[in-house]
Write a protein that holds these residues in place. Structure first.
Motif, short mmCIF file in Angstrom:
data_model
loop_
_atom_site.label_atom_id
_atom_site.label_comp_id
_atom_site.label_asym_id
_atom_site.label_seq_id
_atom_site.Cartn_x
_atom_site.Cartn_y
_atom_site.Cartn_z
N ILE A 174 47.48 14.45 11.61
CA ILE A 174 48.12 14.22 12.90
C ILE A 174 49.59 13.95 12.64
O ILE A 174 49.94 12.98 11.96
N ASN A 175 50.44 14.84 13.14
CA ASN A 175 51.88 14.74 12.94
C ASN A 175 52.23 14.55 11.46
O ASN A 175 53.09 13.76 11.10
N ALA A 216 49.43 20.60 19.89
CA ALA A 216 49.19 21.86 19.17
C ALA A 216 48.11 21.59 18.13
O ALA A 216 48.03 20.50 17.56
N VAL A 217 47.27 22.59 17.90
CA VAL A 217 46.25 22.51 16.86
C VAL A 217 46.47 23.70 15.93
O VAL A 217 46.50 24.85 16.38
N PHE A 221 49.94 26.09 20.37
CA PHE A 221 50.06 25.21 21.53
C PHE A 221 48.73 25.13 22.27
O PHE A 221 48.04 26.14 22.46
N VAL A 222 48.36 23.91 22.69
CA VAL A 222 47.15 23.70 23.48
C VAL A 222 47.56 23.01 24.78
O VAL A 222 47.96 21.84 24.77
N VAL A 234 46.97 18.63 13.78
CA VAL A 234 47.27 18.35 15.18
C VAL A 234 48.68 17.80 15.28
O VAL A 234 49.07 16.93 14.50
N GLU A 235 49.43 18.32 16.23
CA GLU A 235 50.77 17.79 16.52
C GLU A 235 50.73 17.23 17.94
O GLU A 235 50.23 17.88 18.86
N ILE A 236 51.25 16.02 18.10
CA ILE A 236 51.33 15.36 19.40
C ILE A 236 52.79 14.99 19.61
O ILE A 236 53.37 14.26 18.81
#
Length: 64
Positions: free
Chosen positions: A5-6, A34-35, A39-40, A55-57
Protein backbone atom coordinates in the motif's frame (compact mmCIF):
# COMPACT_ATOMS: atom_id res chain seq x y z
CA UNK A 1 -2.51 -11.38 3.48
CA UNK A 2 0.35 -9.07 2.55
CA UNK A 3 -0.09 -6.38 -0.08
CA UNK A 4 1.81 -3.21 -0.91
CA UNK A 5 0.00 0.00 0.00
CA UNK A 6 1.64 3.19 -1.23
CA UNK A 7 4.95 1.34 -1.42
CA UNK A 8 4.79 -0.19 2.07
CA UNK A 9 4.17 -3.88 2.70
CA UNK A 10 1.00 -4.09 4.79
CA UNK A 11 -0.82 -7.01 6.39
CA UNK A 12 -4.59 -6.87 5.78
CA UNK A 13 -7.52 -9.25 5.93
CA UNK A 14 -8.48 -10.82 2.62
CA UNK A 15 -11.23 -9.03 0.80
CA UNK A 16 -12.10 -6.43 -1.77
CA UNK A 17 -10.52 -3.05 -2.25
CA UNK A 18 -13.59 -1.51 -0.58
CA UNK A 19 -13.31 -3.67 2.55
CA UNK A 20 -9.58 -3.02 2.82
CA UNK A 21 -10.13 0.74 2.51
CA UNK A 22 -12.64 0.46 5.36
CA UNK A 23 -10.16 -1.60 7.42
CA UNK A 24 -7.49 1.08 6.90
CA UNK A 25 -9.80 3.90 7.99
CA UNK A 26 -10.63 5.32 4.56
CA UNK A 27 -14.28 4.25 4.69
CA UNK A 28 -16.02 7.52 3.78
CA UNK A 29 -12.94 9.42 2.62
CA UNK A 30 -12.75 10.83 -0.90
CA UNK A 31 -9.68 9.10 -2.29
CA UNK A 32 -8.39 7.94 -5.65
CA UNK A 33 -7.30 4.32 -5.87
CA UNK A 34 -5.26 2.12 -8.16
CA UNK A 35 -4.51 -1.60 -8.06
CA UNK A 36 -1.41 -2.85 -9.82
CA UNK A 37 -1.05 0.55 -11.52
CA UNK A 38 -4.61 0.52 -12.95
CA UNK A 39 -7.04 3.23 -11.79
CA UNK A 40 -10.06 1.86 -9.90
CA UNK A 41 -13.07 4.22 -9.71
CA UNK A 42 -15.12 4.32 -6.52
CA UNK A 43 -17.97 2.50 -8.27
CA UNK A 44 -15.72 -0.51 -9.02
CA UNK A 45 -14.00 -1.06 -5.68
CA UNK A 46 -15.60 -4.48 -5.25
CA UNK A 47 -12.53 -5.92 -6.98
CA UNK A 48 -10.92 -8.74 -4.96
CA UNK A 49 -7.30 -8.30 -3.94
CA UNK A 50 -4.66 -11.03 -3.90
CA UNK A 51 -1.44 -11.37 -1.92
CA UNK A 52 1.28 -9.22 -3.44
CA UNK A 53 -1.08 -6.75 -5.13
CA UNK A 54 0.09 -3.13 -5.23
CA UNK A 55 -2.49 -0.60 -4.05
CA UNK A 56 -2.12 3.17 -4.28
CA UNK A 57 -4.39 5.43 -2.23
CA UNK A 58 -4.24 9.15 -2.92
CA UNK A 59 -6.19 11.78 -1.00
CA UNK A 60 -6.85 15.17 -2.61
CA UNK A 61 -5.04 18.17 -1.17
CA UNK A 62 -5.93 21.82 -1.13
CA UNK A 63 -3.40 24.41 -1.95
CA UNK A 64 -2.66 27.39 -4.00
Amino acid sequence: MKIMINGTETEVREGTLATILEELGYGDAKVATAVNEAFVPASARDVALSPGDRVEIVAPRQGG
